[in-house]
Motif scaffolding. Structure first.
Motif, PDB file in Angstrom:
ATOM      1  N   ILE B 105     -32.238  45.622  24.793  1.00 11.10           N
ATOM      2  CA  ILE B 105     -33.441  44.887  24.608  1.00 11.10           C
ATOM      3  C   ILE B 105     -33.804  44.154  26.006  1.00 11.10           C
ATOM      4  CG2 ILE B 105     -34.566  43.206  23.294  1.00 11.10           C
ATOM      5  CD1 ILE B 105     -33.055  44.283  20.946  1.00 11.10           C
ATOM      6  N   PRO B 106     -33.031  42.995  26.459  1.00  4.70           N
ATOM      7  CA  PRO B 106     -33.480  42.487  27.761  1.00  4.70           C
ATOM      8  C   PRO B 106     -33.655  43.645  28.902  1.00  4.70           C
ATOM      9  CG  PRO B 106     -31.282  41.785  26.781  1.00  4.70           C
ATOM     10  CD  PRO B 106     -31.660  42.768  25.991  1.00  4.70           C
ATOM     11  N   MET B 107     -32.764  44.592  28.997  1.00  4.82           N
ATOM     12  CA  MET B 107     -33.039  45.398  30.052  1.00  4.82           C
ATOM     13  C   MET B 107     -34.488  46.057  30.044  1.00  4.82           C
ATOM     14  SD  MET B 107     -30.859  48.958  30.687  1.00  4.82           S
ATOM     15  CE  MET B 107     -31.605  49.548  29.366  1.00  4.82           C
ATOM     16  N   LEU B 108     -34.780  46.709  28.947  1.00  2.99           N
ATOM     17  CA  LEU B 108     -36.074  47.222  28.724  1.00  2.99           C
ATOM     18  C   LEU B 108     -37.021  46.547  29.253  1.00  2.99           C
ATOM     19  CD1 LEU B 108     -35.181  50.094  25.951  1.00  2.99           C
ATOM     20  CD2 LEU B 108     -35.200  50.361  28.512  1.00  2.99           C
ATOM     21  N   PHE B 109     -36.936  45.224  28.561  1.00  3.91           N
ATOM     22  CA  PHE B 109     -37.972  44.185  28.802  1.00  3.91           C
ATOM     23  C   PHE B 109     -37.934  43.958  30.312  1.00  3.91           C
ATOM     24  CE2 PHE B 109     -39.604  39.657  29.055  1.00  3.91           C
ATOM     25  CZ  PHE B 109     -40.709  39.896  28.694  1.00  3.91           C
ATOM     26  N   ILE B 110     -36.930  43.707  30.935  1.00  3.33           N
ATOM     27  CA  ILE B 110     -37.097  43.354  32.464  1.00  3.33           C
ATOM     28  C   ILE B 110     -37.436  44.660  33.030  1.00  3.33           C
ATOM     29  CG2 ILE B 110     -35.766  42.831  34.493  1.00  3.33           C
ATOM     30  CD1 ILE B 110     -33.721  41.455  32.547  1.00  3.33           C
ATOM     31  N   ALA B 111     -37.220  45.891  32.739  1.00  6.16           N
ATOM     32  CA  ALA B 111     -37.690  46.995  33.599  1.00  6.16           C
ATOM     33  C   ALA B 111     -39.218  47.125  33.201  1.00  6.16           C
ATOM     34  CB  ALA B 111     -36.973  48.222  32.832  1.00  6.16           C
ATOM     35  N   LEU B 112     -39.773  46.803  32.231  1.00  2.81           N
ATOM     36  CA  LEU B 112     -41.203  46.937  32.072  1.00  2.81           C
ATOM     37  C   LEU B 112     -41.800  45.872  32.850  1.00  2.81           C
ATOM     38  CD1 LEU B 112     -43.077  48.590  30.273  1.00  2.81           C
ATOM     39  CD2 LEU B 112     -43.115  47.011  28.554  1.00  2.81           C
ATOM     40  N   ALA B 115     -41.644  47.120  36.479  1.00  8.92           N
ATOM     41  CA  ALA B 115     -42.516  48.290  36.805  1.00  8.92           C
ATOM     42  C   ALA B 115     -44.159  47.937  36.790  1.00  8.92           C
ATOM     43  CB  ALA B 115     -42.406  49.269  35.712  1.00  8.92           C
ATOM     44  N   PHE B 116     -44.395  46.992  36.076  1.00  4.04           N
ATOM     45  CA  PHE B 116     -45.705  46.483  36.027  1.00  4.04           C
ATOM     46  C   PHE B 116     -46.167  45.685  37.260  1.00  4.04           C
ATOM     47  CE2 PHE B 116     -49.208  43.312  34.717  1.00  4.04           C
ATOM     48  CZ  PHE B 116     -49.921  44.106  34.136  1.00  4.04           C
ATOM     49  N   LEU B 117     -44.918  44.760  37.855  1.00  4.41           N
ATOM     50  CA  LEU B 117     -45.250  44.447  39.104  1.00  4.41           C
ATOM     51  C   LEU B 117     -45.081  45.286  40.299  1.00  4.41           C
ATOM     52  CD1 LEU B 117     -42.802  41.170  38.779  1.00  4.41           C
ATOM     53  CD2 LEU B 117     -45.332  41.017  38.861  1.00  4.41           C
ATOM     54  N   LEU B 118     -44.442  46.329  40.078  1.00  5.06           N
ATOM     55  CA  LEU B 118     -44.161  47.300  41.318  1.00  5.06           C
ATOM     56  C   LEU B 118     -45.688  48.009  41.161  1.00  5.06           C
ATOM     57  CD1 LEU B 118     -40.942  48.887  41.207  1.00  5.06           C
ATOM     58  CD2 LEU B 118     -41.632  47.313  42.732  1.00  5.06           C
ATOM     59  N   GLY B 203     -44.750  56.232  34.409  1.00  5.59           N
ATOM     60  CA  GLY B 203     -45.753  56.282  33.221  1.00  5.59           C
ATOM     61  C   GLY B 203     -46.872  55.642  33.350  1.00  5.59           C
ATOM     62  N   LEU B 204     -46.746  54.270  34.024  1.00  5.12           N
ATOM     63  CA  LEU B 204     -48.115  53.601  34.362  1.00  5.12           C
ATOM     64  C   LEU B 204     -48.727  54.224  35.498  1.00  5.12           C
ATOM     65  CD1 LEU B 204     -46.221  49.970  35.105  1.00  5.12           C
ATOM     66  CD2 LEU B 204     -47.860  50.653  33.155  1.00  5.12           C
ATOM     67  N   GLN B 205     -48.416  54.951  36.275  1.00  7.88           N
ATOM     68  CA  GLN B 205     -49.368  55.785  37.216  1.00  7.88           C
ATOM     69  C   GLN B 205     -49.942  56.830  36.445  1.00  7.88           C
ATOM     70  OE1 GLN B 205     -46.659  56.161  40.677  1.00  7.88           O
ATOM     71  NE2 GLN B 205     -47.216  53.949  41.554  1.00  7.88           N
ATOM     72  N   SER B 206     -49.519  57.310  35.398  1.00  5.00           N
ATOM     73  CA  SER B 206     -49.966  58.425  34.910  1.00  5.00           C
ATOM     74  C   SER B 206     -51.205  58.020  34.086  1.00  5.00           C
ATOM     75  CB  SER B 206     -49.078  59.057  34.252  1.00  5.00           C
ATOM     76  OG  SER B 206     -48.557  58.467  33.066  1.00  5.00           O
ATOM     77  N   ILE B 207     -51.164  56.779  33.836  1.00  2.00           N
ATOM     78  CA  ILE B 207     -52.590  56.252  32.964  1.00  2.00           C
ATOM     79  C   ILE B 207     -53.834  56.252  33.791  1.00  2.00           C
ATOM     80  CG2 ILE B 207     -53.491  54.615  31.452  1.00  2.00           C
ATOM     81  CD1 ILE B 207     -50.548  53.459  31.200  1.00  2.00           C
ATOM     82  N   PRO B 208     -55.023  57.267  33.319  1.00  2.12           N
ATOM     83  CA  PRO B 208     -56.069  57.246  34.285  1.00  2.12           C
ATOM     84  C   PRO B 208     -56.751  55.686  34.293  1.00  2.12           C
ATOM     85  CG  PRO B 208     -56.015  58.625  32.264  1.00  2.12           C
ATOM     86  CD  PRO B 208     -54.970  57.782  32.263  1.00  2.12           C
ATOM     87  N   LEU B 234     -47.970  54.095  27.083  1.00  2.00           N
ATOM     88  CA  LEU B 234     -46.742  54.394  27.537  1.00  2.00           C
ATOM     89  C   LEU B 234     -45.742  54.695  26.543  1.00  2.00           C
ATOM     90  CD1 LEU B 234     -45.702  51.322  29.897  1.00  2.00           C
ATOM     91  CD2 LEU B 234     -45.841  53.752  30.415  1.00  2.00           C
ATOM     92  N   ARG B 235     -45.923  54.861  25.423  1.00  2.00           N
ATOM     93  CA  ARG B 235     -45.249  54.989  24.085  1.00  2.00           C
ATOM     94  C   ARG B 235     -44.441  56.310  24.145  1.00  2.00           C
ATOM     95  NH1 ARG B 235     -47.885  53.685  18.896  1.00  2.00           N
ATOM     96  NH2 ARG B 235     -46.496  51.862  19.085  1.00  2.00           N
ATOM     97  N   PRO B 236     -44.463  57.483  24.668  1.00  2.00           N
ATOM     98  CA  PRO B 236     -43.615  58.469  24.776  1.00  2.00           C
ATOM     99  C   PRO B 236     -42.783  58.075  25.858  1.00  2.00           C
ATOM    100  CG  PRO B 236     -45.800  59.124  25.654  1.00  2.00           C
ATOM    101  CD  PRO B 236     -46.122  57.802  24.971  1.00  2.00           C
TER     102      PRO B 236
END
Lengths: 418, 319
Positions: B105-112, B115-118, B203-208, B234-236
């Motif tokens: 749970i913390p890992m996926l949250f941190i990853a998100l 990713a958002f910052l990157l 995933g983020l970059q694939s959102i139009p 991002l759901r999938p």
């Protein structure tokens, strides 16, 4: 490149790969013996000298790294492709149930050299049915390692003979520990950890977990299991332990920092201690252990049934483990002899700088002569692991000792059912 | 880590050839393309030897009693019976689940967040950071475990040193069940957060971007567009990371083994299912039992993957 050339190239590569597996084949003139051992279990130069000693025999010595026991067992499971000669550690009894996978060394002439060896060590390689599957290499007699300077400061005896005389029983040893810790305001602990107390007390005993018919005897007073447990728990309750696990970086640091004043250990701990605690050189001494002499560890050589040259293999083993060569191995890589005559060798009386010029070899040889023959049984390691786990939760997590003992026994009984 | 579930596209049901003539045609087809089949055969041969055979053999082995050397004896369901009544097995299951919850749970949250910052336009040297976050994933696990072992070490560890600088008492991390589990979880987070961040970033970059622009014109706030556009799209990807992390989490082994040893440390706080399997099979030589534990674990992973899938998929209207 056309198809035919490609196919023939492919075939050529295939042939080369397959033939690579069967290299080292013995010719009529030279017989190749494959030897499996691990680093420092045998003297490499001694192995090299075998080919000079036995013309016509080639030794293919392979150092097996990593988990030696699993690799050997996997090979045994496969049923082929193993070595001729193989080294065992003190888990030799685990292979007694598979003794048909090894040559009976008695049939190859081991009876002739039996009187040369320490009786108790020799017996460790003989199954209850009387077949001998393993020839002794080195032994691991135990003794008390202690810091003479710290003992002296705390008003305890410092000379090995006096230490043995005054700290000869575990109770005397613990009392002395209390005195020492009071003197140093608890900053120095008497011993390293209580599982070591448990291990070494069992190592001093004839009966540990199993009788020779493999019935579990842990709870009966004639076995050492319960008394060793109670003694270890007592040490924990008297707060004598530094809780530094053997062979951990914590242990190394505790030794070098002078946080631990003594521990009971086998002769091969000498080298480990010298590497772990270089700053304390000259301050250590060795005395006969409280509670009596014992053995911990030591290895063996065996010949696998798949070997084509069992007689030659036995002659080579006999040569490697001759008393003279055992003395050489002790000089070179500190393998403590299992041959009686080797214990009287002059090298045993040489002073050692790390131990304040004491000749520790004398103490360990005396210990080696007094070890009682013990029977371990095929499930020794499993049972020992269970008890040690419970014991460390007593020491490190403050688990109730009675509860821990009950849990350990319950688990052991479940273990023995499968 | 690949995920077969996402790649699976519905296959059209083709009529099974029943006529002997059509079967002949198939073998003739294979013969006609024999060179091509030969060219791709190494994978299938290797898979059959090193993949398929061990799986089938472990199934067979789980019904046997075998110490690895002697005779195998048929044991029926004995191994499974022992497993189900074995408190140490259930403890290992419990430990694995706890470590999985503490880490995933913390890992996926941190990853998100990473990713958002990157993905944000105000961050400079983005490629450098992307490599930096991914680097832990390719570091040798054994080396990592040894380093974390010194960080959490009881008497001379870095963490305890830092506590002493703050004037606090030192904690015997690796003597406590929660301490061991925390140390393992931190290792998992450190190692996998960057990996998942890179996947989220893709995933983020694939959102139009038009979606965001349209939302902006409609007067949506940043938070609104994050929850109404970013998360649904991002759901999938989230499903993918949750399932792969679950499978990875159930199979955790090297971290506890190197950190606290084959027994999982004091009182077995770090005893995970795979470590238990390893100890029973390769240390205690109960190979049949080890195989049974392996199949027990397979069942657990299958159940968890399905539960995850159902949960993350959410309401059917979104599909």
């Amino acid at each position: 490149m056309n198809t035919r050339r490609m196919v023939s190239l492919g075939l050529l590569i295939l042939v080369m790969i397959i033939s690579g597996c069967t290299g080292n084949a013995s010719t009529e003139k030279t017989k190749t013996l494959t030897l499996w051992y691990w680093n420092r279990s045998l003297d490499d130069e001694l192995i090299k000298s075998v080919e000079k000693e036995f013309p016509g025999i080639r030794i293919d010595a392979q150092k097996i790294g990593g988990d030696f026991k699993s690799k050997l067992k996997t090979t045994l499971a496969a049923g082929s492709g193993g070595p001729d000669i193989v080294a065992f550690n003190d888990w030799v009894a685990e292979l007694f149930t598979s003794s048909d996978r090894f040559y009976d060394l008695y049939e190859l002439g081991a009876k002739d050299i039996e009187p040369d060896f320490l009786d108790w060590k020799w017996k460790l390689g003989v199954t209850p049915e009387g077949t001998m599957i393993a020839l002794p290499i080195d032994t691991g007699p135990t003794a008390l390692y202690y810091r003479a300077d710290l003992f002296g400061e705390a008003g305890l005896p410092t000379e090995p003979e006096e230490v043995h005389a005054q700290l000869g029983t575990w109770d005397q040893y613990f009392e002395a520990g209390q005195k020492l810790q009071e003197h140093f305001d608890q900053k120095v602990k008497m011993l390293d950890n209580i599982t070591n107390i448990y291990t070494q007390m069992n190592a001093q005993s004839e009966r540990i977990y199993f009788a020779e018919d493999n019935t579990f005897i842990g709870e009966t007073p004639e076995s050492s299991m319960k008394t060793a447990w109670d003694t270890a728990v007592k040490a924990s309750q008297m707060k004598l332990s530094a809780n530094a696990n053997t062979s951990s970086s914590e242990w190394n640091a505790a030794m070098n920092n002078g946080r631990v004043a003594s521990f009971v250990g086998a002769v091969w701990m000498k080298e480990i201690l010298m590497q772990a605690a270089p700053d304390t050189s000259g301050k250590w001494r060795v005395a006969r252990a409280p509670g009596g002499d014992g053995n911990n560890g030591g290895s063996f050589l065996a010949i696998m049934k798949t070997s084509k040259y069992p007689q030659e293999a036995f002659e080579v083993m006999k040569y490697i483990q001759s008393p003279e060569n055992q003395v050489q191995s002790f000089k070179k890589i500190n393998l403590f002899p299992s041959a009686k005559d080797a214990l009287d060798a002059p090298v045993m009386k040489e002073p050692e700088e790390f131990f304040g010029n004491q000749a520790t070899g004398e103490v360990f040889s005396e210990s080696a002569r007094n070890v009682k023959p013990a029977y371990f049984g095929g499930k020794f390691a499993n049972v020992n692991g269970i008890v040690n786990r419970e014991l460390s939760s007593v020491a490190l997590q403050g688990k109730n000792p009675d509860k821990a003992w009950e849990d350990a026994l319950a688990r052991v009984k479940k273990e023995l059912l499968r | 880590m690949d995920n077969p579930m996402l790649n699976r596209t519905p296959v059209e049901q083709k009529p099974v050839p029943k006529h002997p003539k059509s079967q002949e045609r198939l073998s003739a087809q294979i013969w006609k393309h024999r060179k091509e089949y030969l060219a791709i055969s190494p994978f299938y041969i290797l898979f059959a030897i090193f993949g398929l055979f061990p799986i089938a053999f472990s199934m067979f082995l789980s019904f046997q009693k075998w110490d690895g050397i002697g005779e195998m004896t048929y044991n029926g369901l004995g191994n499974y019976q022992f497993m189900l009544t074995d408190p140490e097995f259930w403890r290992a299951v419990g430990n694995t689940l706890l470590i999985w919850i503490y880490s995933t749970i913390p890992m996926l949250f941190i990853a998100l967040v990473v990713a958002f910052l990157l993905n944000a336009s105000f961050v400079r040297f983005r490629t450098f950071f992307r490599i930096g976050y991914f680097l832990p994933n390719v570091t040798s696990l054994v080396a990592v475990a040894i380093v974390f072992g010194t960080v959490f070490s009881n008497n001379y560890g870095l963490l305890n040193y830092m506590l002493s600088l703050l004037g606090l008492n030192s904690i015997e991390w690796l003597n406590k069940t929660w301490g061991i589990q925390l140390a393992i979880s931190v290792m998992v987070i450190w190692r996998w957060a960057g990996y998942n961040a890179i996947i989220y970033l893709a995933g983020l970059q694939s959102i139009p971007t038009v979606l965001y622009e349209a939302a902006k014109i409609d007067g949506a706030s940043g938070i609104q567009s994050f929850f109404k556009i970013t998360i649904p799209n991002l759901r999938p990807i989230i499903l993918f990371t949750v399932i792969t992390s679950t499978i990875g989490g159930m199979q955790i082994f090297t971290e506890p083994q190197v950190l606290v040893g084959n027994d999982g440390g004091v009182s077995g706080g770090g005893m995970t299912i795979v470590l238990y399997l390893y100890r029973e099979a390769f240390v205690n030589n109960y190979f049949g039992y080890g195989a049974a534990v392996g199949w027990g674990m397979f069942l657990l992973i299958a159940i968890f993957s399905i539960v995850n899938w159902k949960m993350v998929q959410g309401s059917p209207s979104n599909d």
